[in-house]
Each structure stands twice: as C-alpha cells, then as structure tokens.
Design a protein around this motif. Structure first.
Motif, PDB file in Angstrom:
ATOM      1  N   ALA A 121     -10.121  18.204  13.869  1.00 40.21           N
ATOM      2  CA  ALA A 121     -10.471  17.469  12.655  1.00 40.21           C
ATOM      3  C   ALA A 121      -9.565  16.268  12.445  1.00 40.21           C
ATOM      4  N   THR A 122      -8.261  16.438  12.662  1.00 36.04           N
ATOM      5  CA  THR A 122      -7.314  15.351  12.395  1.00 36.04           C
ATOM      6  C   THR A 122      -7.355  14.254  13.453  1.00 36.04           C
ATOM      7  N   THR A 123      -7.920  14.544  14.628  1.00 36.19           N
ATOM      8  CA  THR A 123      -7.990  13.531  15.694  1.00 36.19           C
ATOM      9  C   THR A 123      -9.418  13.091  15.982  1.00 36.19           C
ATOM     10  N   SER A 124     -10.355  13.443  15.114  1.00 35.87           N
ATOM     11  CA  SER A 124     -11.755  13.103  15.358  1.00 35.87           C
ATOM     12  C   SER A 124     -12.006  11.640  15.065  1.00 35.87           C
ATOM     13  N   GLY A 125     -13.127  11.137  15.545  1.00 37.32           N
ATOM     14  CA  GLY A 125     -13.516   9.747  15.302  1.00 37.32           C
ATOM     15  C   GLY A 125     -14.451   9.601  14.131  1.00 37.32           C
ATOM     16  N   GLY A 126     -14.380  10.525  13.175  1.00 36.77           N
ATOM     17  CA  GLY A 126     -15.286  10.489  12.040  1.00 36.77           C
ATOM     18  C   GLY A 126     -15.093   9.294  11.133  1.00 36.77           C
ATOM     19  N   VAL A 127     -13.890   8.688  11.139  1.00 36.37           N
ATOM     20  CA  VAL A 127     -13.643   7.516  10.303  1.00 36.37           C
ATOM     21  C   VAL A 127     -14.588   6.388  10.693  1.00 36.37           C
ATOM     22  N   GLY A 128     -14.732   6.184  12.005  1.00 33.66           N
ATOM     23  CA  GLY A 128     -15.641   5.141  12.479  1.00 33.66           C
ATOM     24  C   GLY A 128     -17.075   5.418  12.089  1.00 33.66           C
ATOM     25  N   VAL A 129     -17.474   6.692  12.127  1.00 32.75           N
ATOM     26  CA  VAL A 129     -18.844   7.055  11.754  1.00 32.75           C
ATOM     27  C   VAL A 129     -19.096   6.741  10.283  1.00 32.75           C
ATOM     28  N   ILE A 130     -18.115   7.075   9.423  1.00 31.77           N
ATOM     29  CA  ILE A 130     -18.270   6.828   7.991  1.00 31.77           C
ATOM     30  C   ILE A 130     -18.338   5.328   7.712  1.00 31.77           C
ATOM     31  N   LEU A 131     -17.426   4.560   8.321  1.00 36.31           N
ATOM     32  CA  LEU A 131     -17.409   3.118   8.085  1.00 36.31           C
ATOM     33  C   LEU A 131     -18.682   2.448   8.609  1.00 36.31           C
ATOM     34  N   SER A 132     -19.171   2.902   9.778  1.00 38.18           N
ATOM     35  CA  SER A 132     -20.416   2.339  10.308  1.00 38.18           C
ATOM     36  C   SER A 132     -21.597   2.699   9.416  1.00 38.18           C
ATOM     37  N   GLY A 133     -21.578   3.899   8.837  1.00 39.05           N
ATOM     38  CA  GLY A 133     -22.630   4.282   7.897  1.00 39.05           C
ATOM     39  C   GLY A 133     -22.627   3.399   6.663  1.00 39.05           C
ATOM     40  N   VAL A 134     -21.431   3.090   6.159  1.00 38.98           N
ATOM     41  CA  VAL A 134     -21.329   2.183   5.013  1.00 38.98           C
ATOM     42  C   VAL A 134     -21.860   0.801   5.380  1.00 38.98           C
TER      43      VAL A 134
ATOM     44  N   VAL B 220       0.516  -9.094  -2.161  1.00 41.46           N
ATOM     45  CA  VAL B 220       0.143  -8.563  -0.854  1.00 41.46           C
ATOM     46  C   VAL B 220       0.476  -7.091  -0.745  1.00 41.46           C
ATOM     47  N   LEU B 221       1.624  -6.681  -1.268  1.00 42.01           N
ATOM     48  CA  LEU B 221       2.047  -5.286  -1.148  1.00 42.01           C
ATOM     49  C   LEU B 221       1.050  -4.349  -1.820  1.00 42.01           C
ATOM     50  N   ILE B 222       0.599  -4.726  -3.014  1.00 39.49           N
ATOM     51  CA  ILE B 222      -0.366  -3.888  -3.736  1.00 39.49           C
ATOM     52  C   ILE B 222      -1.667  -3.783  -2.945  1.00 39.49           C
ATOM     53  N   VAL B 223      -2.113  -4.901  -2.372  1.00 36.29           N
ATOM     54  CA  VAL B 223      -3.344  -4.896  -1.583  1.00 36.29           C
ATOM     55  C   VAL B 223      -3.198  -4.003  -0.363  1.00 36.29           C
ATOM     56  N   VAL B 224      -2.066  -4.118   0.327  1.00 35.99           N
ATOM     57  CA  VAL B 224      -1.825  -3.297   1.512  1.00 35.99           C
ATOM     58  C   VAL B 224      -1.828  -1.816   1.150  1.00 35.99           C
ATOM     59  N   VAL B 225      -1.173  -1.474   0.043  1.00 39.41           N
ATOM     60  CA  VAL B 225      -1.142  -0.070  -0.404  1.00 39.41           C
ATOM     61  C   VAL B 225      -2.551   0.413  -0.733  1.00 39.41           C
ATOM     62  N   ALA B 226      -3.334  -0.432  -1.400  1.00 37.08           N
ATOM     63  CA  ALA B 226      -4.701  -0.045  -1.763  1.00 37.08           C
ATOM     64  C   ALA B 226      -5.558   0.184  -0.523  1.00 37.08           C
ATOM     65  N   VAL B 227      -5.430  -0.734   0.462  1.00 37.15           N
ATOM     66  CA  VAL B 227      -6.191  -0.578   1.702  1.00 37.15           C
ATOM     67  C   VAL B 227      -5.762   0.702   2.423  1.00 37.15           C
ATOM     68  N   PHE B 228      -4.465   0.943   2.453  1.00 40.25           N
ATOM     69  CA  PHE B 228      -3.960   2.165   3.098  1.00 40.25           C
ATOM     70  C   PHE B 228      -4.514   3.414   2.417  1.00 40.25           C
ATOM     71  N   LEU B 229      -4.492   3.436   1.088  1.00 38.24           N
ATOM     72  CA  LEU B 229      -5.010   4.599   0.359  1.00 38.24           C
ATOM     73  C   LEU B 229      -6.508   4.773   0.592  1.00 38.24           C
ATOM     74  N   GLY B 230      -7.221   3.625   0.689  1.00 41.75           N
ATOM     75  CA  GLY B 230      -8.650   3.714   0.972  1.00 41.75           C
ATOM     76  C   GLY B 230      -8.932   4.309   2.335  1.00 41.75           C
ATOM     77  N   LEU B 231      -8.212   3.837   3.357  1.00 36.98           N
ATOM     78  CA  LEU B 231      -8.381   4.383   4.710  1.00 36.98           C
ATOM     79  C   LEU B 231      -7.950   5.842   4.764  1.00 36.98           C
ATOM     80  N   LEU B 232      -6.885   6.177   4.013  1.00 39.45           N
ATOM     81  CA  LEU B 232      -6.443   7.578   3.966  1.00 39.45           C
ATOM     82  C   LEU B 232      -7.530   8.465   3.363  1.00 39.45           C
ATOM     83  N   GLY B 233      -8.178   7.957   2.310  1.00 36.15           N
ATOM     84  CA  GLY B 233      -9.265   8.723   1.701  1.00 36.15           C
ATOM     85  C   GLY B 233     -10.428   8.932   2.652  1.00 36.15           C
ATOM     86  N   VAL B 234     -10.790   7.870   3.417  1.00 34.90           N
ATOM     87  CA  VAL B 234     -11.870   7.991   4.406  1.00 34.90           C
ATOM     88  C   VAL B 234     -11.479   8.981   5.493  1.00 34.90           C
ATOM     89  N   TRP B 235     -10.205   8.944   5.926  1.00 33.78           N
ATOM     90  CA  TRP B 235      -9.743   9.879   6.951  1.00 33.78           C
ATOM     91  C   TRP B 235      -9.797  11.318   6.449  1.00 33.78           C
TER      92      TRP B 235
END
Length: 500
Positions: free
Chosen positions: A199-212, A240-255
């Motif tokens: 689960a932690t090494t799957s490529g599901g992130v790409g599947v979700i992003l491509s679905g979006v 920039v720092l706030i944006v980077v943190v937000a993007v990181f949290l978004g990707l973490l949520g997708v993961w």
C-alpha cells in the motif's frame, strides 16, 4: 442435468437501480444546481420544486425498472449449457456452452455480504464484448454459485469422455470425483506486513491524479475556474513557504487516500489452485474472486521495482489469453512477495518453468544506443531552459549524466536465455522485468534494425505474447545481431512437444 429454472435474489432490484443511478448521477446533479434547491416564489409549487419532482420521478422509474429486471431474469442448465432469459418487452435469451466458459468470477459487494450472496460473472475464451461479461448473475446465494460450478464441472467431464468402437463411452483417464476437482489448495497469502508495504509503495497516487485530470477535461466547463484562479492567486500572496506546505499536505492527503484504497482492495489477498485453475481472492468491502485457467496463461513476469527492492520485495504477474472483462491484460499473481521466496512459489505453481536468471548479457556494442536517442531529444529542451532562465537554467545540464547513467543501468540489466522450449528475457525501464515465455505461447517475433544498428551489428528483438484482448511485448534492445538471429532460428524451428 437439471432443467429447473432459478431466480436471482430480490436485492438485485436495488443493485440494478443503484447501478443505473450511478451512471446518471452527474446529469442529475447538474439539473438540481441549474434549477436551484428551493422555491423561486412563483406561487406554483410544482414549478418551484420542478428539479426535485423530476428527481423523484426518475428514482421511482429506475426502481421500477430494477424490479422488472429482477422479476424477468431466469437462468437454468440444459444440454450442457448455462441458459439465461431476461427482458420484458424484448426478451433476450443467451445460451452459453459450459465447454466455452473460461472462468466464473465472483464479487461480494456491500449489498451481497449481509445476505450471503455473490455476483457471478461468466467469462468465455472469446467474449463478444470487451466491456461486458458473456453472462452475469447479479445476486445469487453461495450455494447457487456452487451449483453452477458443479454443473460446469460435470458437463466438462462428459466432454472429456471418448467413444470407443462398440459405441460405449469411456474416460481416457481415471477421473476424480467432481467434489475433488473443485477442491483448491492454498498457495500464497499476503501477510499484514506485506500488505502495508504494498500500500505504501503503490502507484495509486498517479491513478488518482490522472482520474482528476480526466474529470477536469470532461466537465471543466461546469467548474468556476475564474473564481478558483482568484482564490489561488490570493493564497499565493501568503508566501512561498505556505504554498509549499499546502502542496505537500495535498500530496500527502492523496497518498493516504491511495494507501487506503490499496489496503481495502488487496485485503486478505489469497492464491489457491487445483489441477486446472488458479483462483485469486481479495478485498475487504468488496470481496472479489477471479479464476485464471492454467492452460491459458501465456507468460510469467517477475517485476522488481527499485523502491520495493530496497525492502527485499518483488511482484509476480501473469499474462492470460482470456477475452473477458474480468481479466485484464496483466494479472498480479503475487502483488508483493519476498524476493528470496519468488522461485519457491513459482516452482509450486509452474513446475515446468526454468526459473534461473538469464545468463546471456549484452556486449558493449549496443550500450550507446540506450542513452543516445534520449540525449538527443533532451538537448533542445536543455538549450531552451538555459537560454530563457539563465543562469538557473544551467541546472538542467544535470539531466545529461542522469540520462547516461539510466541508459548504462538498462544496458547492464538486459539479458536473455534459451532453455529447451522456453525463452527468458530480462529488460528494464525503471523497474527490472524478467519474462518467462514458452515457445508455443509466443504469438510472433520481431527483429528491428535501423541504419545505425546495421553499422554497429546490433538489433532489437521483440516477443509478442497474447494478453487479454491485447498483446504484451517482451523485448531486449540493442543486442548483438548474432544473438538476435540465434533467437529467431530457435523460434523458426517450430514448437517442439518436449517439456511442454
């Protein structure tokens, strides 16, 4: 043989209603949003609440349609066939000979499990529709599903019987009882630790992003992009720092979502087999059971992902010649398994395969071809980045050693071997793949040579394997032309029956 007619469980009406509603949900949402949620003050209640009236009428219509489908659906067994009859105004009859049935695939959804029911998909070797099973029993009891298996096994047993001179029917070999034929032995079970690594090494992130991305491309005109752009622009002003943190949290949520989806879909992953079939069972909320006939497996591929390899894991997939929707082009036999256990499991499942690593590696002649083309493609991009973003664009030069290193890595990984009637190819994109293929399963062989290949005496060899409705291409690029011709000579001699 029974000619008694059987009905589906009443929950079929609910499932059919929800299935149709799912397909129509987007137009319904658009309809409600377009007409509003509350009355507009016209004084005519049926005008003010027109959206909800249409919605209610549609729901009732869909439910009535689901009830009709359930009531008018019958199946029975006759003349070694599974026979299905459905429809109210237009009656549909489908007769499926048991000897054509490739597999019976089972699914236990959230509406099936409380009642002890299963959905049965009937897959044949040449289904007429790639998006639809040859036959489907939406909701029947497990006992009824077992009855279908028994009827099919008895019919196939009769097909194996051979006539003799005096007209009597005898079996060519000593047959096992039907009960023993349906028994399976467990070959593999995924542990909780293995499931977590998968689960932690799957490529599901790409599947979700491509679905979006697909959703945005199809329904982008319905989204308020101007408002979203204004909100994003205002948010970027925070820094920039706030944006980077937000993007990181978004990707973490997708993961995290990807991890959860993989855990649910591969929970209790189990592989069982008997003399004829492999059965794969998996799933928590929706339990799925897929049958893969051994005689239709075309190739076995061991995939070593670099990340999973760090933890000592690999993936084993198979390519089947099945034509139904229940079996995709690639089936993960062991989605994740300890690398030092791969050969043990494969020897149990495929005792006729030669599983040693291929010994014939490539010579240095073909090495430049592994990175030369990629290098040439990247030069204009590197030049553009350097020109328009100087001096920061100079960092793009770091791509060059990465491309060369990847090409050398791919060259060192490539190898092949010929053992009796088996061809083994090893090749790499990023993940290392080792494909084991029997000669009689290879549909065709190709050898490609460009002008530059001919000058250096190298060639690319591609073995084409039937995979679902398509083809799996196993290839070794830029090998010595003498090795390529050796492989072709081996293939052109015809399929021997030794060790098959």
């Amino acid at each position: 043989m029974s000619e008694q007619r059987y009905k589906l469980h009443w929950i079929t009406a609910v499932i059919e209603t929800l299935k149709t509603l799912k397909e129509a949900i987007l137009p319904l949402v658009v309809l409600i949003f377009a007409n509003g949620f509350k009355g507009g003050g016209t004084g005519l209640w049926y005008v003010d609440y027109l959206s909800f009236i249409i919605f209610g009428v549609l729901i009732i219509s869909l439910f009535v349609s689901g009830v009709i489908k359930w009531k008018r659906f019958e199946y029975w067994f006759e003349d070694d066939e599974l026979r299905i009859e459905s429809g109210l105004f237009v009656k549909k009859k489908r007769y499926i000979p048991f000897d054509r049935i490739q597999s019976l695939d089972y699914t236990e959804g959230i509406f099936h499990r409380p009642f002890g029911l299963v959905k049965v998909k009937v897959e044949t070797a040449g289904s007429s529709n790639a998006k639809q099973a040859e036959g489907e029993l939406t909701a029947i009891t497990k006992e009824a599903a077992k009855r279908v298996e028994t009827e099919m096994a008895e019919a196939k047993k009769r097909q194996r019987e051979m006539p003799v001179a005096d007209g009597e029917m005898v079996s060519p070999i000593e047959e096992m009882p039907i009960e023993e034929e349906l028994n399976f032995r467990k070959m593999f079970t995924m542990t909780s630790k293995d499931l977590l690594v998968l689960a932690t090494t799957s490529g599901g992130v790409g599947v979700i992003l491509s679905g979006v991305a697909i959703f945005l491309s199809q329904f982008g005109e319905l989204l308020p992009f101007e408002w979203m752009f204004e909100e994003i622009s205002a948010f970027i002003k925070f820094g920039v720092l706030i944006v980077v943190v937000a993007v990181f949290l978004g990707l973490l949520g997708v993961w995290i979502l990807s991890v959860g989806m993989t855990l649910l879909s591969h929970y209790n992953f189990t592989v069982e087999m008997n003399e004829e079939d492999i059965v794969i069972t998996r799933g928590l909320l929706e339990k799925k059971k897929v049958t893969v006939p051994l005689k239709r497996i075309q190739s076995v591929v061991v995939v070593e992902n670099p990340v999973r390899k760090l933890f000592g894991y690999a993936t084993v997939s198979i390519h089947s010649a099945g034509g139904g929707i229940g079996q995709s082009s690639k089936i993960n036999l062991f989605p994740i398994v300890k690398r030092d256990r791969v050969l043990t499991y494969l020897e149990d499942v495929f005792p006729d395969l030669y599983l040693e690593e291929p010994a014939n590696r490539l010579t240095a002649k073909g090495r430049p071809f592994y990175y030369r083309i990629d290098f040439l493609w990247m030069l204009p991009i590197i030049g553009a980045l350097t020109y328009f973003f100087f001096p920061y664009g100079l960092f793009s030069l770091a791509i060059i050693p990465v491309i060369i290193a990847l090409g050398i890595w791919q060259h060192r990984s490539a190898a092949y071997d010929i053992t009796g009637n088996q061809l083994t190819f090893r090749f790499r994109g990023i993940s290392l793949q080792t494909a084991y293929m029997k000669k009689k399963r290879i549909q065709s062989m190709e050898m490609k040579q460009s002008y530059f290949h001919r000058r250096k005496g190298v060639a690319t060899v591609i073995a084409n394997i039937k995979s679902g409705m398509g083809v799996f291409h196993a290839s070794v690029h830029h090998m010595d032309v003498e090795d390529a011709e050796r492989i072709f000579n081996w293939y052109e001699k015809g399929v021997s029956t030794i060790d098959e």
